[in-house]
Design an enzyme around this catalytic site. Sequence first.
Site, short mmCIF file in Angstrom:
data_model
loop_
_atom_site.label_atom_id
_atom_site.label_comp_id
_atom_site.label_asym_id
_atom_site.label_seq_id
_atom_site.Cartn_x
_atom_site.Cartn_y
_atom_site.Cartn_z
CD GLU A 159 -2.29 25.18 -12.61
OE1 GLU A 159 -2.41 26.37 -12.36
OE2 GLU A 159 -2.96 24.29 -12.03
CG PHE A 160 -0.12 20.08 -9.32
CD1 PHE A 160 0.99 19.26 -9.47
CD2 PHE A 160 -0.08 21.07 -8.34
CE1 PHE A 160 2.11 19.42 -8.65
CE2 PHE A 160 1.02 21.23 -7.52
CZ PHE A 160 2.13 20.40 -7.68
CG ASN A 216 3.65 16.15 -14.46
OD1 ASN A 216 2.58 15.95 -13.89
ND2 ASN A 216 3.83 17.15 -15.29
CG LEU A 258 -1.76 1.44 -12.29
CD1 LEU A 258 -2.17 0.48 -11.19
CD2 LEU A 258 -0.31 1.17 -12.68
N GLY A 265 2.12 10.59 -23.43
CA GLY A 265 2.48 11.68 -24.34
C GLY A 265 1.99 12.99 -23.79
CB CYS A 268 2.91 17.91 -19.01
SG CYS A 268 1.90 19.35 -19.38
CE LYS A 271 7.14 21.32 -20.79
NZ LYS A 271 7.53 22.29 -19.83
C1 UGA Z 1 -0.43 15.98 -16.90
C2 UGA Z 1 -0.69 15.75 -15.38
O1 UGA Z 1 -1.68 14.74 -15.22
C3 UGA Z 1 -1.17 17.04 -14.72
O2 UGA Z 1 -1.34 16.84 -13.33
C4 UGA Z 1 -0.11 18.12 -14.95
O3 UGA Z 1 -0.50 19.37 -14.38
C5 UGA Z 1 0.07 18.31 -16.44
O4 UGA Z 1 0.49 17.06 -17.03
C6 UGA Z 1 1.10 19.37 -16.63
O5 UGA Z 1 2.26 19.19 -16.22
O6 UGA Z 1 0.75 20.49 -17.06
P1 UGA Z 1 -1.99 16.06 -19.07
O7 UGA Z 1 -0.75 16.34 -19.87
O8 UGA Z 1 -3.23 16.84 -19.33
O9 UGA Z 1 -1.68 16.30 -17.49
O10 UGA Z 1 -2.26 14.53 -19.33
P2 UGA Z 1 -2.73 13.22 -18.53
O11 UGA Z 1 -4.20 13.15 -18.50
O12 UGA Z 1 -2.04 13.09 -17.24
O13 UGA Z 1 -2.18 12.11 -19.54
C7 UGA Z 1 -0.79 12.09 -19.92
C8 UGA Z 1 -0.51 10.93 -20.85
O14 UGA Z 1 -0.55 9.69 -20.16
C9 UGA Z 1 -1.49 10.79 -22.02
O15 UGA Z 1 -0.76 10.47 -23.19
C10 UGA Z 1 -2.37 9.63 -21.58
O16 UGA Z 1 -2.98 8.93 -22.66
C11 UGA Z 1 -1.37 8.77 -20.85
N1 UGA Z 1 -1.98 7.82 -19.86
C12 UGA Z 1 -2.60 8.33 -18.76
C13 UGA Z 1 -1.84 6.46 -20.05
O17 UGA Z 1 -1.25 5.99 -21.04
N2 UGA Z 1 -2.36 5.63 -19.10
C14 UGA Z 1 -3.00 6.09 -17.99
O18 UGA Z 1 -3.45 5.27 -17.18
C15 UGA Z 1 -3.13 7.48 -17.83
#
Ligand code: UGA
Length: 433
Positions: A159-160, A216, A258, A265, A268, A271
């Site tokens: 799942e993505f 990820n 970026l 955090g 996903c 971990k």
């Molecule tokens: C992430 C992946 O984006 C999904 O594709 C994946 O399916 C999912 O994990 C999973 O494995 O289930 P998600 O955990 O919802 O999704 O979060 P993101 O929106 O990707 O953000 C992750 C973290 O990165 C957050 O803490 C966010 O604030 C941080 N982030 C994101 C940044 O610090 N900078 C960025 O430019 C983008």
Amino acid sequence: MLPTSEQPAFVRTVAVLGAGYVGLTTAAGFAHIGHTVRVGESAPERLATLEAGGVPISEPGMDDLLRAGVGGGRITFHAANPDAVAGADVVFIAVPTPEGPGGVVDLSSVHTALESIGGFLDQGAPVVVKSSVPPGSAEIIRRAMDEAGIGNPLVINPEFLQEGRAVEGVLRPHRVVIGGADTEAVALVAELHEPLGAPIVRTDAASAELTKYAANSYLATRITFVNSIAHLAEDVGADVEAVLDGLSHDPRIGGHYLRPGPGYGGSCFPKDVRALVRAAEAHGHDLRMLRTVVETNDAQLGRVVGKLSAGLGNLVGKTVAMLGIAFKGGTDDTRSSPAIALADRILAAGATVRAFDPAATVERDGLELAGDEVEAASGADALLIATEWPQFADLDLEAIAAVMRGRLIVDARNMLDRDAAIAAGFDYRGLGR
Ligand code: UGA
């Protein structure tokens, strides 16, 4: 607007075990394209909520999508997994796979789900693992299936979905990755997804597993990269926002993932990156680059707190207004939230935290919750922006300045207009600017 529901070339009966975030979105998506979905959920409270028409996950558009499936008679809920899999052409496993000791993924819920369905599956119905499982898991799961007397084919279909955009992700996936040794089973799972019109990658189980963790880990690496560049920008007198502007116009780089911040955090990225490092180690392979990503990401929290202590001199007895509690904007999810990790460090340094988040909440000794941004800032010595909620970009700086005791703003998400903050009399400290 959601795409209109199309009748697939053939309608299948799909069982989904686990009505969590992944299971429910999977169920709602399959029902939307016409399949019959039988959801198995063992937690009585969650099941009761679903049976009463409630939606136990908070995700924009999900209520409508799920209710349409239930209302149309295409989704049913079952307390017992054997009932859910009865007559199913394919069974999806969508149970939690949390981090176990030492960063190794805990597959026990997958095993429990398998044990519950042994002897009840239609012959030949593929068992599809939707839960995130690192490379090497398919072999372990195959052995568990054999032990449970389940000779059915095994397919890995990661799942993505991104939290906050799950409906979009389930109805218009960027790709569907399907891995398994049994080509017929892989073909059946591919056919289920065909109405979605997404590119379908058919492969073996290990490649499907690795794709999820590589995706990820790559995104987490980009975030860590930009946080490192932001750090360097401060030392060389550059502005990381200008650097990013310069980078993102290059189509080979682009601008996604970026944005500098307090470190990635959520449930996903942290971990999964650790799990990939562990899975590699199990094969005698040292993924040094990803180990560095983990260390650099952890160190980012210290850098943000360092900006607060540098600006205030000392945190003892100070009050820090913290905007954001959730791990990212647009969600109430606080799992592995950098904001909470920051609060814990600030509290440990002897300060009080007054936090506001539009959706999320947290309980800590010494942490008070505020009803809005201005209430959080009242009497505070410093303001910390910890989560990227869009509304924080439009802070009423005059109103904040009027109620704060101090003048320090640490913007750990680079959301504010730096010049406007300085013009409003603040000592503004962002990341890399
Ligand atoms: C992430 C992946 O984006 C999904 O594709 C994946 O399916 C999912 O994990 C999973 O494995 O289930 P998600 O955990 O919802 O999704 O979060 P993101 O929106 O990707 O953000 C992750 C973290 O990165 C957050 O803490 C966010 O604030 C941080 N982030 C994101 C940044 O610090 N900078 C960025 O430019 C983008």
